[in-house]
Design a protein around this motif. Sequence first.
Motif, PDB file in Angstrom:
ATOM      1  N   PRO A   3      47.974 -17.249 -39.144  1.00  0.00           N
ATOM      2  CA  PRO A   3      47.943 -16.144 -40.114  1.00  0.00           C
ATOM      3  C   PRO A   3      49.161 -16.124 -41.034  1.00  0.00           C
ATOM      4  CG  PRO A   3      47.753 -15.317 -37.837  1.00  0.00           C
ATOM      5  CD  PRO A   3      47.852 -16.797 -37.753  1.00  0.00           C
ATOM      6  N   CYS A   4      50.330 -16.492 -40.489  1.00  0.00           N
ATOM      7  CA  CYS A   4      51.560 -16.431 -41.304  1.00  0.00           C
ATOM      8  C   CYS A   4      51.481 -17.379 -42.497  1.00  0.00           C
ATOM      9  CB  CYS A   4      52.794 -16.766 -40.467  1.00  0.00           C
ATOM     10  SG  CYS A   4      53.035 -15.590 -39.116  1.00  0.00           S
ATOM     11  N   CYS A  52      49.433 -15.499 -45.137  1.00  0.00           N
ATOM     12  CA  CYS A  52      50.185 -14.267 -45.390  1.00  0.00           C
ATOM     13  C   CYS A  52      51.410 -14.572 -46.249  1.00  0.00           C
ATOM     14  CB  CYS A  52      50.604 -13.654 -44.054  1.00  0.00           C
ATOM     15  SG  CYS A  52      51.500 -12.113 -44.207  1.00  0.00           S
ATOM     16  N   LYS A  92      52.083 -13.326 -50.063  1.00  0.00           N
ATOM     17  CA  LYS A  92      53.229 -12.473 -50.386  1.00  0.00           C
ATOM     18  C   LYS A  92      54.088 -13.116 -51.474  1.00  0.00           C
ATOM     19  CE  LYS A  92      54.636 -11.705 -46.075  1.00  0.00           C
ATOM     20  NZ  LYS A  92      55.297 -11.138 -44.879  1.00  0.00           N
ATOM     21  N   CYS A 127      54.753  -7.345 -36.062  1.00  0.00           N
ATOM     22  CA  CYS A 127      53.420  -7.688 -36.548  1.00  0.00           C
ATOM     23  C   CYS A 127      52.629  -8.331 -35.397  1.00  0.00           C
ATOM     24  CB  CYS A 127      53.555  -8.673 -37.709  1.00  0.00           C
ATOM     25  SG  CYS A 127      51.973  -9.411 -38.173  1.00  0.00           S
ATOM     26  N   MET A 179      50.278 -10.289 -35.434  1.00  0.00           N
ATOM     27  CA  MET A 179      49.876 -11.671 -35.704  1.00  0.00           C
ATOM     28  C   MET A 179      51.036 -12.647 -35.560  1.00  0.00           C
ATOM     29  SD  MET A 179      46.825 -11.264 -38.373  1.00  0.00           S
ATOM     30  CE  MET A 179      45.720 -12.109 -37.291  1.00  0.00           C
ATOM     31  N   ALA A 180      52.225 -12.133 -35.233  1.00  0.00           N
ATOM     32  CA  ALA A 180      53.391 -13.023 -35.057  1.00  0.00           C
ATOM     33  C   ALA A 180      53.378 -13.676 -33.682  1.00  0.00           C
ATOM     34  CB  ALA A 180      54.679 -12.241 -35.244  1.00  0.00           C
TER      35      ALA A 180
HETATM   36  S1  Q46 Z   1      54.043 -13.575 -42.098  1.00  0.00           S
HETATM   37 FE1  Q46 Z   1      53.090 -13.553 -40.101  1.00  0.00          FE
HETATM   38 FE2  Q46 Z   1      54.865 -11.795 -41.031  1.00  0.00          FE
HETATM   39 FE3  Q46 Z   1      52.492 -11.971 -42.209  1.00  0.00          FE
HETATM   40  S2  Q46 Z   1      51.197 -12.433 -40.442  1.00  0.00           S
HETATM   41 FE4  Q46 Z   1      52.682 -10.910 -39.740  1.00  0.00          FE
HETATM   42  S3  Q46 Z   1      54.325 -12.174 -38.854  1.00  0.00           S
HETATM   43  S4  Q46 Z   1      53.514 -10.114 -41.606  1.00  0.00           S
HETATM   44  S5  Q46 Z   1      56.883 -11.558 -41.832  1.00  0.00           S
END
Ligand code: Q46
Length: 307
Positions: free
Chosen positions: A119-120, A123, A127, A212, A214-215
Amino acid sequence: MIDVRRHNANFCSDHFMKLVRDQTQKAIDAFEMLHRDERVLVAVSGGKDSLALWDILLTLGYQADGFYVGLGIGGYSDRSGAHVRAFAADRGLTLHEVDLRDTHGFDVPTAAAVTKRAPCSSCGLSKRHLFDKAALDGGYDAVATGHNLDDEAAVLFGNTLRWQTEYLARQLPVLPARAGFPRKIKPLVRLGEREMAAFCVLRGIDYVVEECPMAAGNKHLGYKAALNEIEASSPGAKQAFYFGFLARAVERFADAAPAHAEAGETALCARCGVPTTSEICAFCRLLEKTSGAEPVNLTVKGRRVPT
Ligand code: Q46
Ligand code: ZN
């Protein structure tokens, strides 16, 4: 009393807040990040670092507005957005917002499912694209992010373990503006995670404490934990690692400039107009892939995430 082992010193509340602001100013000056007649857009997530950064820049006399991206990560995003909006409203600040799903028709969990990547990845890509666009559209001179010393040392650790020289070449606290992209600055690089949390408590900044969802499984968290162990037995190790790299090593990687730097960007994206190495930029390709995709349940490693 707040003790900062790296500095081998204890501070009362007022002196600690002064230390945090002084360290931020020192980073801004040392790396020529920003002038007071410039306008900066602070990328705020609702977490401690970015909200503290916004507060510190304003106290130091900089012209700082906020920018928040709604990532659609279930209740976590709802709560993060609420903290950001409350912070801005309580202080009468200007906050710009973009919601990924409302504006671009997808959210981070859906992008992760469609691209079958972490996901990162989508994401971070989204961003970066939206920060750049908001800064350029709003006539801001720079985008500021809340990356602190722990973040930068962990990223450096990961890049060094794998000798990712393209990334090492660009791991700087300030990246100058170039065609189609605003200047990027990281004014908190002289401050640790613990210091930022203490600053928020002392300053009465209400931030989203949860990580988060998803981290989970993110390598970055493992690198942070490893560096914390090293720091516990060797205070100052993170600072020596990161600032030693900036002082003595980063220039050696200059030749490894990534393909997406100026030289490779000969075209403008046929859809959105940003400089890109291919016909369509990575964000517009992501838009294409996610177009029409049904929103997915928020899951992390197969588990549904409570929202
Ligand atoms: S990139 Fe990954 Fe962060 Fe997006 S999915 Fe969550 S941890 S918020 S800084
Ligand atoms: Zn594009």
